[in-house]
Design an enzyme around this catalytic site. Structure first.
Site, short mmCIF file in Angstrom:
data_model
loop_
_atom_site.label_atom_id
_atom_site.label_comp_id
_atom_site.label_asym_id
_atom_site.label_seq_id
_atom_site.Cartn_x
_atom_site.Cartn_y
_atom_site.Cartn_z
N ASP A 1 40.15 39.52 43.11
CA ASP A 1 40.04 39.50 41.64
C ASP A 1 39.43 38.20 41.12
OD1 ASP A 1 41.47 41.95 41.77
OD2 ASP A 1 43.36 40.86 41.73
N GLU B 1 40.08 48.90 34.22
CA GLU B 1 40.72 47.58 34.28
C GLU B 1 39.67 46.49 34.30
OE1 GLU B 1 42.98 47.72 37.92
OE2 GLU B 1 41.25 48.36 39.08
#
Length: 498
Positions: free
Chosen positions: A14, A174
């Site tokens: 991420d 997301e």
């Protein structure tokens, strides 16, 4: 020049980046590990050096009893008016928050909470305003990418949370990030789940609050159709502009253990992919919308050489940067020195979501030789290949009534088995060696210079496909067994990649 992916190997998922003057900075998810949210810096986008962590104090993040793959989810790093901001989610508490610092090499503030749900929060600054985004459900019950304006000093909402984009139709929308480029606002996101269907999508509009028009050819980047290609799971990225005005995407992906072996155990890693704008203002990514294990580009000068560290030892790593703990450590149980570490075991084992005596370093590549000498006075101590509480392999020295023995323990789901033992009498010292390939770990003990194979285990049982979760294998040194003093000493640690 030609550069190779991933640009950062091992469990660093991420990624989010920002550029300040001539330096790029990058942060990652850390989940149940502490310190939280590692920070790296680079001058050229391909060579990265860790410089610290954002969350270094217990007051900043609650990790007690956090399950594996809980805790600190995807962060965003931004810079505004001389100040760095890192916003993230403690998913276990379902709480979005951010911290800030005026010195990225120093300490960060205590958390400022934002009353908006979802995960993967983002901050966007413009004209004295701060916009906060996450995925989730807005104040009107509409799901999607949710946005509000906040007071940056306090985190208080100045506007209701409102869903501004519902994505391109993929599941698990997301990772929102907002940018202003060429006079327009671009909203980047991830869809498909951080698995084999992962992808990067985007939309654009004329205002930071929308409405947003989706890119007609979404996903702009995905490897989901590249069967038989080692690099998979491409998605969740952040755009960054280089010194010359070129745009890049720093994003996650993972490497399979083989061409057609759909397992990965190193975790989600960091990849760099070039972005190209067309005359119509829309951009494309990578090689025909895919990410490659290497790119030829004239955007990076041939004078820059991509470096890769191949050997990690106590002497050439930093305890405060390269190593990590499970949740909040009891620091009195660790004595960290330049060339060795002493550990004090407790009754807390690696089998529970707590903080055992454990200090680890991420496994960064498939082929490796991991070795360490261990001395023991009581209890058990050794090397663990740790994915989570129920998926790990241990090679350890253990004391019993008649003396000492070396054990190979496999923990696969509900099956926890000591597969092999080797008695070493009253000798309380041994060299433990693990030889790693893409598909197997081989466990050895060395006594008086004689190396003995104890056993072999498949890497796939430590993979995300079997273990689940969002982390990767961490090479841990651990000790158990209650003791009044340090019961284990580790020396001559080495992890050599080939």
């Amino acid at each position: 020049m030609k550069y190779n992916n991933p640009v950062i190997k091992g469990f660093y998922p991420d990624p989010s980046a920002c550029k300040v003057e001539d330096t790029y900075y990058l942060v990652y998810s850390s989940f149940q590990y502490f310190p939280g949210v590692p920070i790296f810096e680079s001058k050229d986008l391909i060579n990265w050096t860790q410089i610290g962590h954002c969350l270094t104090r217990k007051s900043q993040v609650q990790l007690d009893t956090v399950d594996s793959s809980g805790g600190v989810f995807a962060p965003t790093l931004r810079y505004n008016n001389g100040r760095f901001y890192m916003t993230t989610t403690n998913d276990t508490l379902r709480q979005n928050f951010y911290v800030w610092t005026d010195n990225i090499y120093g300490e960060w503030s205590d958390p400022i909470n934002v009353d908006q749900g979802g995960i993967d929060p983002d901050l966007y600054f413009e004209d004295g305003k701060a916009f906060f985004m996450s995925n989730g459900i807005d104040d009107y019950g509409v799901s999607g990418i949710v946005q509000c304006e906040i007071e940056i000093e306090t985190g208080h909402k100045l506007t209701p949370s409102r869903s501004i984009w519902q994505g391109s139709g993929g599941r698990y929308l997301e990772s929102p990030h907002l940018y202003k480029m060429n006079g327009r606002y671009y909203l980047l996101a991830a869809e498909g789940g951080t698995e084999y269907g992962h992808m990067v999508t985007y939309a654009r509009g004329d205002s930071p609050t929308g409405p947003f028009e989706a890119y007609t050819h979404n996903p702009v980047l995905t490897n989901r159709n590249l069967g038989g290609y080692e690099l998979q799971g491409v998605g969740h990225g952040d755009l960054i502009q280089d010194h010359d005005g070129n745009w890049w995407l720093l994003h996650l992906g993972f490497r399979q253990t083989g061409q057609y072996l759909t397992y990965h155990h190193l975790g989600r890693e960091v990849f760099l992919t070039p972005i190209t704008f067309g005359d119509d203002g829309w951009f494309t990514a990578g090689h025909e919308g895919t990410t490659l294990l290497s790119f030829e580009t004239d955007r990076i000068t041939d004078t820059i050489v991509q470096q890769e560290k191949k050997e990690f030892t106590f002497e050439n790593t930093d305890w405060n940067l390269d190593w990590c703990y499970l949740r909040h450590p009891v620091t009195a149980n660790y004595q960290l020195e330049a060339d060795k570490v002493k550990l004090k075991g407790t009754s807390i084992t690696l089998d529970v979501p707590a903080s055992p005596t454990f200090i680890g370093i991420r496994q960064k590549d498939f082929n490796a030789i991991i070795s360490c000498e261990v001395s023991l006075t009581s209890g058990e101590a050794g090397i663990t290949l740790y994915m989570d509480e129920n998926h790990r392999y241990d090679l350890a020295l253990r004391k019993h009534l008649e003396g000492y023995e070396i054990i190979e323990r496999l923990n696969i789901g509900d099956i926890k088995s000591i597969e092999h033992t080797k008695s070493i009498g009253q000798c309380n010292h041994a060299a433990l060696i693990i030889k790693s390939t893409p598909t197997h770990y081989h466990f050895y003990a060395q006594i008086d210079g004689i190396e003995t194979l104890l056993g072999t285990a498949q890497t796939k049982y430590l993979s995300s496909e079997i273990a689940g979760g969002f982390t990767g294998v961490v090479i841990g040194l651990y000790a158990t067994g209650e003791s009044q003093d340090f019961n284990a000493t580790f020396t001559n640690f080495s992890c050599i990649y080939s």
